[in-house]
Design a protein around this motif. Structure first.
Motif, PDB file in Angstrom:
ATOM      1  N   THR A 189       4.369  -6.311  -1.883  1.00 19.32           N
ATOM      2  CA  THR A 189       4.041  -5.409  -0.766  1.00 19.32           C
ATOM      3  C   THR A 189       4.001  -6.138   0.576  1.00 19.32           C
ATOM      4  O   THR A 189       3.693  -5.524   1.596  1.00 19.32           O
ATOM      5  CB  THR A 189       2.671  -4.741  -1.005  1.00 19.32           C
ATOM      6  OG1 THR A 189       1.646  -5.751  -1.048  1.00 19.32           O
ATOM      7  CG2 THR A 189       2.654  -3.977  -2.325  1.00 19.32           C
ATOM      8  N   ILE A 190       4.333  -7.439   0.594  1.00 16.58           N
ATOM      9  CA  ILE A 190       4.201  -8.216   1.833  1.00 16.58           C
ATOM     10  C   ILE A 190       5.379  -8.003   2.777  1.00 16.58           C
ATOM     11  O   ILE A 190       5.219  -8.048   4.000  1.00 16.58           O
ATOM     12  CB  ILE A 190       4.027  -9.715   1.498  1.00 16.58           C
ATOM     13  CG1 ILE A 190       2.669  -9.935   0.806  1.00 16.58           C
ATOM     14  CG2 ILE A 190       4.112 -10.579   2.741  1.00 16.58           C
ATOM     15  CD1 ILE A 190       2.417 -11.376   0.391  1.00 16.58           C
ATOM     16  N   PRO A 229       0.809  -7.221   7.156  1.00 16.91           N
ATOM     17  CA  PRO A 229      -0.667  -7.225   7.166  1.00 16.91           C
ATOM     18  C   PRO A 229      -1.268  -6.503   5.960  1.00 16.91           C
ATOM     19  O   PRO A 229      -2.284  -6.942   5.410  1.00 16.91           O
ATOM     20  CB  PRO A 229      -1.010  -6.498   8.478  1.00 16.91           C
ATOM     21  CG  PRO A 229       0.198  -6.685   9.343  1.00 16.91           C
ATOM     22  CD  PRO A 229       1.361  -6.648   8.409  1.00 16.91           C
ATOM     23  N   ILE A 230      -0.624  -5.416   5.532  1.00 17.14           N
ATOM     24  CA  ILE A 230      -1.130  -4.658   4.381  1.00 17.14           C
ATOM     25  C   ILE A 230      -0.972  -5.476   3.111  1.00 17.14           C
ATOM     26  O   ILE A 230      -1.914  -5.647   2.329  1.00 17.14           O
ATOM     27  CB  ILE A 230      -0.379  -3.316   4.253  1.00 17.14           C
ATOM     28  CG1 ILE A 230      -0.530  -2.496   5.526  1.00 17.14           C
ATOM     29  CG2 ILE A 230      -0.882  -2.531   3.045  1.00 17.14           C
ATOM     30  CD1 ILE A 230       0.394  -1.299   5.603  1.00 17.14           C
ATOM     31  N   GLY A 231       0.246  -6.013   2.901  1.00 17.02           N
ATOM     32  CA  GLY A 231       0.497  -6.794   1.699  1.00 17.02           C
ATOM     33  C   GLY A 231      -0.335  -8.061   1.641  1.00 17.02           C
ATOM     34  O   GLY A 231      -0.839  -8.441   0.570  1.00 17.02           O
ATOM     35  N   ALA A 232      -0.491  -8.733   2.783  1.00 11.23           N
ATOM     36  CA  ALA A 232      -1.295  -9.958   2.817  1.00 11.23           C
ATOM     37  C   ALA A 232      -2.749  -9.654   2.470  1.00 11.23           C
ATOM     38  O   ALA A 232      -3.398 -10.417   1.733  1.00 11.23           O
ATOM     39  CB  ALA A 232      -1.192 -10.610   4.193  1.00 11.23           C
ATOM     40  N   LEU A 641      -6.475   0.571  -4.004  1.00  5.70           N
ATOM     41  CA  LEU A 641      -6.485   1.820  -3.247  1.00  5.70           C
ATOM     42  C   LEU A 641      -7.326   1.692  -1.979  1.00  5.70           C
ATOM     43  O   LEU A 641      -6.907   2.124  -0.895  1.00  5.70           O
ATOM     44  CB  LEU A 641      -7.020   2.957  -4.123  1.00  5.70           C
ATOM     45  CG  LEU A 641      -6.076   3.474  -5.212  1.00  5.70           C
ATOM     46  CD1 LEU A 641      -6.813   4.426  -6.153  1.00  5.70           C
ATOM     47  CD2 LEU A 641      -4.872   4.184  -4.593  1.00  5.70           C
ATOM     48  N   VAL A 642      -8.499   1.097  -2.098  1.00  6.63           N
ATOM     49  CA  VAL A 642      -9.395   0.963  -0.940  1.00  6.63           C
ATOM     50  C   VAL A 642      -8.757   0.088   0.133  1.00  6.63           C
ATOM     51  O   VAL A 642      -8.677   0.470   1.312  1.00  6.63           O
ATOM     52  CB  VAL A 642     -10.757   0.391  -1.373  1.00  6.63           C
ATOM     53  CG1 VAL A 642     -11.609   0.064  -0.154  1.00  6.63           C
ATOM     54  CG2 VAL A 642     -11.489   1.374  -2.285  1.00  6.63           C
ATOM     55  N   VAL A 643      -8.279  -1.096  -0.258  1.00  7.21           N
ATOM     56  CA  VAL A 643      -7.708  -2.030   0.720  1.00  7.21           C
ATOM     57  C   VAL A 643      -6.442  -1.462   1.347  1.00  7.21           C
ATOM     58  O   VAL A 643      -6.249  -1.527   2.573  1.00  7.21           O
ATOM     59  CB  VAL A 643      -7.411  -3.396   0.053  1.00  7.21           C
ATOM     60  CG1 VAL A 643      -6.658  -4.314   1.013  1.00  7.21           C
ATOM     61  CG2 VAL A 643      -8.701  -4.052  -0.398  1.00  7.21           C
TER      62      VAL A 643
END
Length: 657
Positions: A189-190, A229-232, A641-643
């Motif tokens: 996902t990075i 940023p999401i994947g990291a 899910l939360v992150v």
């Protein structure tokens, strides 16, 4: 009646249920076209969830049926086919499919240079022997690497690395493999090329733009590092989770490698194989074995024949021995078995044992042959087949000794090991020559776990050119307007032209099952979008949710994507749900591109059961069972899910237009 119901399989009951749902929906949908598309959706979900056939075969079947609707249109109430025939095979030339092929080849090129061995040495050098240091280093490295190659490929590359680290540090493999596998999934996902759903996303967005209502601005596509940023954050969360809670959620079993090179103790603990030895026996003219086949001898006496000499040269390895080979007077047999098996075998058949290996001394020396561990990966052509079906010893040079499947051991001593159909993640113990083992390292049907054996070095002299091509490809993606597929193919073709890979190795690097799965599902996504099916399902979903905040709708969509990816492929879930997400966003007044990205991210949330290819791959070597995934993966699923949702809304806003 009850007796009839009891005789039905779970698959039969599910088929009846899906058929009833399809008939019901046909009566409530607003058009015949939507009714047929809904039927195809239900058929696809059923085929994927219950594995009636392999997922690639299911996808191709659905694609062909969609094409046939053009011929059958007058008889099924349609004005024309659900997908124009001229667009039916567009998926095979799509940007997403070509990009995935190129990513696989570039990743194989990096692997062929031996860079992964250097990475393993680096991790062990600075990580020491403590779990708290090894897990972040190992999992973080795999996560970063999987951001630029398919996550199952990254996990397969690091499986031998984990084995080596485990053997040298004494840390259990079961404590290392699950964090590594989960972080390989998270690493996808990075970047926008880290997983198939993210590679596919931009193509799906462009397709959805063509069907947007008037007044809705076209969605923009995502750049390579837009999701970083999401994947990291997801990767860091996964690493922190295992560092803090690993001792509580990770199992520690007898599958664990021990200090040093005591592989015999490891095989004894893991597979129940202890004190096996290799003996050389001559068959005299009065022996009862004369006329028997290799197969009959092995089944009766619970030993393995690893070599035969019949006066016409030594037979061993691939193409050397098959089970139909007859035993003749004067032949010399090289047998592997437990010490307790040989006395009765020798006495009953008047065999003449030699005190030490003689004819086979060189070929069976530790420098030429030995016992190794391999894994059956997801996508292997051997899945569902037995060792007897594929003539494993004759075809691959592998004498199968044992199978470890989720903590259950099947060995040649207990019987049945060669008649057991292989499953994804099965860990096998085999006796083989190192030459044959080196050969099957290139075979996509296996992942070789045993790495420390005498074999030809890879191509370390190609490291500079491989890295140069990788950074060139990355630069083209980042700093030019080239299509992603063209930029990635530049690196892939460069790997071949510079000799990092041969063309045959490039072909072998591609998972054609994934290619056909993705390309065949694209027409179904087109039908879902253009028929209005996605819009209708979105309207019904929003009506059921009522007047709720946008983040609640987004959360429901993420949970739906998580569920879909557990029962079908993440590619299939993405193709089916992105059109739905776009229409839900439009109906709720949210940003459709963010909702589409939510789906592509959430389809990586596959930790609860070992259905994801990475989880299936590590199940055997780690000795994991389904409850292990539910225990560690249940918390990881909620954390994901939360992150993911928090980061999506921090980076891209609340989702509102």
């Amino acid at each position: 009646m009850l007796k009839t119901l009891r005789g039905l399989s779970q698959q039969d009951i599910a088929a009846a249920f899906f058929a009833i749902v399809g008939i019901y929906l046909a009566g409530v949908v607003p058009s015949t076209e939507i009714a047929w598309v809904t039927g195809f959706l239900l058929l696809t979900i059923f085929l994927f969830a219950f594995e009636v056939v392999s997922v690639d075969v299911a996808a191709v079947t659905v694609m062909v049926l969609l094409g046939l609707t053009g011929l059958a249109a007058p008889w099924i109430g349609l004005e024309q086919g659900l997908v124009p025939v001229e667009n039916l095979f567009d998926g095979f030339s799509s940007n997403a499919v070509i990009s995935i092929i190129a990513v696989m080849i570039v990743g194989a090129g990096l692997d062929k240079t031996g860079i992964m061995s250097k990475v393993a040495a680096f991790i062990m050098r600075i990580g020491g022997a403590t779990e708290a240091r090894i897990i972040p280093l190992l999992s973080g490295t795999v996560g970063v690497i999987s951001s630029f190659m398919q996550n199952v490929g990254a996990a397969a590359l690091f499986l031998p690395v984990v084995s080596r680290i485990s053997a040298r540090t004494g840390l259990p493999m079961s404590r290392l493999l699950m964090p590594m596998g989960f972080c390989a999934i998270l690493g996808g996902t990075i970047t926008m090329v880290g997983s198939s759903p993210l590679i596919l996303l931009n193509d799906l967005i462009l397709t959805s733009n063509q069907a947007l209502p008037e007044g809705i601005a076209p969605m923009r596509t995502f750049q390579l590092f837009d999701v970083t940023p999401i994947g990291a954050a997801l990767l860091v969360a996964g690493i922190v989770y295992f560092v803090i809670a690993g001792r509580l959620v990770l199992p520690s079993r007898g599958t664990d490698k021990l200090e040093g090179s005591d592989t015999s103790q490891y095989f004894a603990d893991t597979y129940g194989l202890s004190d096996f030895e290799i003996r050389e026996l001559r068959v005299p003219s009065e022996s009862a074995l004369i006329g028997q086949s290799v197969d009959a001898l092995e089944r009766l006496w619970k030993v393995r024949i690893v070599g035969v000499e019949k006066g016409d040269g030594l037979r061993f390895g691939a193409d050397g021995i098959d089970r139909t080979l007859g035993i003749e007077a004067g032949a010399t047999l090289c047998l592997l078995g437990g010490p307790d098996a040989f006395p009765d075998l020798i006495d009953a058949n008047k065999l003449q044992p030699k005190p030490d290996l003689d004819l086979f001394a060189e070929t069976m020396a530790n420098t030429k042959a030995g016992v190794a561990e391999i894994v059956i990966p997801p996508g292997s052509a051997l899945i569902g087949k037995t060792a007897r079906d594929v003539w494993m010893r004759k075809t691959y040079g592998l004498s199968l000794l044992a199978i470890n499947r989720g903590g259950t051991q099947i060995t040649y001593r207990t019987g049945g090991v060669r008649n057991t159909p292989f499953e994804p993640g099965d860990a096998l113990v085999v006796h083989t020559t190192w030459a044959d083992l080196a050969r099957i390292e290139k075979d996509r049907n296996f992942v070789v776990v045993t790495t420390e054996y005498p074999h030809e070095e890879l191509r370390p002299h190609k490291v500079p050119v491989a890295l140069l091509l990788f950074f060139l490809t990355l630069s083209l993606v980042l700093f030019t307007d080239l299509r992603l597929s063209v930029a990635l193919l530049t690196g892939a073709v460069g790997m071949v032209l510079t000799g990092v890979l041969s063309m045959e190795e490039a072909y072998e690097a591609v998972s054609w099952k994934t290619v056909f799965l993705l390309a065949s599902l694209i027409p179904l996504g087109l039908a879902v979008e253009q028929s209005g099916t996605a819009a209708w399902i979105a309207d019904q979903t929003l009506a059921a949710l009522g007047d709720v905040p946008i983040w609640v709708i987004q959360t429901a969509l993420a949970i739906l994507a998580t569920f879909f990816t557990l029962v079908m492929s993440n590619v299939g879930a993405t193709v089916l749900l992105v059109p739905l997400a776009v229409n839900m966003a439009i109906g709720a007044g949210a940003n459709p591109a963010v909702f589409a990205l939510t789906v592509a991210i959430a389809t990586s949330n596959s930790f609860l059961i070992p259905t994801h290819q990475v989880n299936a791959l590590i199940m055997g070597p780690g000795g994991y069972r389904v409850p292990d995934y539910m225990k560690a993966g249940g918390i990881m699923t909620v954390l994901f899910l939360v992150v993911a949702l928090v980061m999506l809304n921090l980076i891209f806003g609340s989702g509102g237009t």
